[in-house]
Motif scaffolding. Structure first.
Motif, PDB file in Angstrom:
ATOM      1  N   SER A  45      -8.021  89.047 -62.073  1.00 63.05           N
ATOM      2  CA  SER A  45      -9.354  89.646 -62.028  1.00 63.05           C
ATOM      3  C   SER A  45      -9.312  90.982 -62.768  1.00 63.05           C
ATOM      4  O   SER A  45      -8.403  91.791 -62.528  1.00 63.05           O
TER       5      SER A  45
ATOM      6  N   GLN B 292     -10.520  84.529 -66.117  1.00 58.57           N
ATOM      7  CA  GLN B 292     -10.027  85.077 -64.848  1.00 58.57           C
ATOM      8  C   GLN B 292      -9.656  83.902 -63.942  1.00 58.57           C
ATOM      9  O   GLN B 292     -10.399  82.924 -63.855  1.00 58.57           O
TER      10      GLN B 292
ATOM     11  N   GLY C  54     -11.569  85.538 -60.151  1.00 58.63           N
ATOM     12  CA  GLY C  54     -12.683  86.472 -60.299  1.00 58.63           C
ATOM     13  C   GLY C  54     -13.401  86.655 -58.973  1.00 58.63           C
ATOM     14  O   GLY C  54     -13.560  85.706 -58.213  1.00 58.63           O
TER      15      GLY C  54
ATOM     16  N   TRP D 162     -16.044  84.435 -58.292  1.00 57.61           N
ATOM     17  CA  TRP D 162     -16.885  84.467 -59.499  1.00 57.61           C
ATOM     18  C   TRP D 162     -16.249  83.578 -60.543  1.00 57.61           C
ATOM     19  O   TRP D 162     -15.116  83.794 -60.952  1.00 57.61           O
TER      20      TRP D 162
ATOM     21  N   SER E  12     -16.154  81.748 -64.315  1.00 55.52           N
ATOM     22  CA  SER E  12     -16.678  81.880 -65.670  1.00 55.52           C
ATOM     23  C   SER E  12     -15.885  80.964 -66.590  1.00 55.52           C
ATOM     24  O   SER E  12     -14.736  80.655 -66.314  1.00 55.52           O
TER      25      SER E  12
ATOM     26  N   ASN F 186     -17.796  83.630 -72.031  1.00 59.18           N
ATOM     27  CA  ASN F 186     -18.489  84.689 -71.296  1.00 59.18           C
ATOM     28  C   ASN F 186     -17.885  86.051 -71.581  1.00 59.18           C
ATOM     29  O   ASN F 186     -16.806  86.155 -72.141  1.00 59.18           O
TER      30      ASN F 186
ATOM     31  N   THR G  59     -16.411  89.118 -69.692  1.00 54.08           N
ATOM     32  CA  THR G  59     -15.854  89.376 -68.372  1.00 54.08           C
ATOM     33  C   THR G  59     -15.037  90.655 -68.466  1.00 54.08           C
ATOM     34  O   THR G  59     -13.994  90.661 -69.117  1.00 54.08           O
TER      35      THR G  59
ATOM     36  N   CYS H 168     -26.125  87.350 -65.174  1.00 55.40           N
ATOM     37  CA  CYS H 168     -25.061  88.348 -65.118  1.00 55.40           C
ATOM     38  C   CYS H 168     -24.816  88.786 -63.688  1.00 55.40           C
ATOM     39  O   CYS H 168     -25.758  88.855 -62.892  1.00 55.40           O
TER      40      CYS H 168
ATOM     41  N   GLY I  99     -19.861  90.381 -65.282  1.00 56.20           N
ATOM     42  CA  GLY I  99     -19.674  89.055 -65.856  1.00 56.20           C
ATOM     43  C   GLY I  99     -20.997  88.617 -66.446  1.00 56.20           C
ATOM     44  O   GLY I  99     -22.001  88.539 -65.729  1.00 56.20           O
TER      45      GLY I  99
END
Ligand code: BTN
Length: 247
Positions: free
Chosen positions: A13, A37, A40, A48, A50, A55, A57, A110, A131
Motif C-alpha cells: 500500500s 497495490q 490497498g 481498495w 485497483s 489507475n 494510485t 476516486c 486512488g
C-alpha cells in the motif's frame, strides 16, 4: 512542495510506504506512486482494489500545522483539487460528495484517505492517499462495483496519460494546502470547498456507527465536519458515509 516521487511496480500500500518514510523523518512533499497495490486500504478499514497499470494510485507525505481533529481538512482539499483538475484538465464534470468522494453520474471515480499520527496538540505527519480510476474499461471494473464505480475513460470516452492527471492534481492540491497554512487558514479553504461541494443543500442519508440519519446537508464546520438539518434538529458528523438522495 511535491518535488520527489518514488515509483513502485508493486507494493502492499502506498499509504503504508509513506508512513514508513514519515517515521524515518523524511520531508513533507514526497509522493509514493504504485502501478499495483496488493493490500490497498480505503476508509473505515475497507480494502481498495485497483487494476494495475490503469489507475493512478499514490500517497503524499504532509507535515501540516493542524490539530488531529482537523485532518479532515486535508480530505476536503484533496477532493476539491481533484474535482477542479478533472474539470479544467479533462473537461469532465465530477461531483464532490462530502467529505471527499469524487463521483461522475453518481458513480465513484476516486477515493481519498487521509491519516495522521501525533499527539493531542499536534500531528507529526499526515498521509493523503488517492486512488483514481483513470483508464479502466467497463469490463475491468470489478463485478461487485459495476453500478457504483466508474473511470475517467468511461466518462470522457478516451484514455488519459496518468501523469497529466497526477500533475494537475498535485499543483491544485499544493495551492490549497498553501491557502490552508496561510493567513486565511481553514476558512479560506472552506469557502472554496463549500462552493465546490455538491452535497451541500441536498437531501442526504448519513450512515455512521450508530445507524443512519436523513436530512438536508446545511454546512461544513471549521474542522470539516458536515452539518445536517434533521427532523430532530441540527446534527454534526465528523466522519461518516453519505448518500445523495436526490438532485
Ligand atoms: C476510500 O475508501 O474511498 C479511500 C480509498 C483510498 C485509496 C488510496 S489508493 C492510494 C492509497 N493507498 C492505499 O492503500 N489507499 C490509498
Amino acid at each position: 512542495i511535491f518535488n520527489k516521487c518514488i515509483c513502485f511496480d508493486e507494493i502492499d500500500s502506498t499509504q503504508r510506504a509513506i508512513k514508513k518514510l514519515a517515521r524515518e523523518g523524511r520531508e513533507a512533499g514526497i509522493v509514493v506512486l504504485a502501478e499495483a497495490q496488493t493490500d490497498g486500504r480505503g476508509r473505515m478499514g475497507r480494502s481498495w482494489q485497483s487494476v494495475g497499470g490503469r489507475n493512478l494510485t499514490f500517497s503524499v507525505l504532509l507535515r501540516p500545522a493542524l490539530l488531529p481533529g482537523e485532518v479532515q481538512l486535508l480530505n476536503l482539499a484533496a477532493g476539491l483539487a481533484l474535482k477542479n483538475a478533472l474539470r479544467e484538465e479533462c473537461g469532465v464534470a465530477a461531483e464532490l460528495k462530502w467529505p471527499n468522494d469524487v463521483l461522475c453520474r453518481g458513480r465513484k471515480l476516486c477515493g481519498i484517505l487521509s491519516e495522521s499520527a501525533g499527539e493531542a496538540e499536534r500531528i507529526y505527519y499526515a498521509v493523503t492517499g488517492i486512488g483514481v480510476n483513470v483508464n479502466m474499461e467497463p469490463g475491468e471494473i470489478p463485478q461487485e462495483l459495476r453500478g457504483s464505480a466508474t473511470s475517467l475513460l468511461i466518462e470522457s470516452g478516451k484514455s488519459w496519460p496518468r501523469w497529466r492527471i497526477l500533475t494537475a492534481f498535485l499543483g491544485r492540491f499544493a495551492a490549497l494546502l498553501e491557502l490552508l497554512s496561510s493567513g486565511g487558514g481553514a476558512e479560506a479553504l472552506l469557502e472554496l470547498y463549500r462552493a465546490g461541494c455538491d452535497t451541500l443543500g441536498r437531501e442526504i442519508k448519513v450512515i455512521c456507527d450508530d445507524g443512519s440519519v436523513t436530512g438536508t446537508a446545511s454546512g461544513v464546520t471549521a474542522q470539516g465536519a458536515i452539518i445536517v438539518k434533521t427532523r430532530e434538529g441540527e446534527k454534526t458528523f465528523a466522519a461518516a458515509d453519505v448518500v445523495h438522495l436526490r438532485a
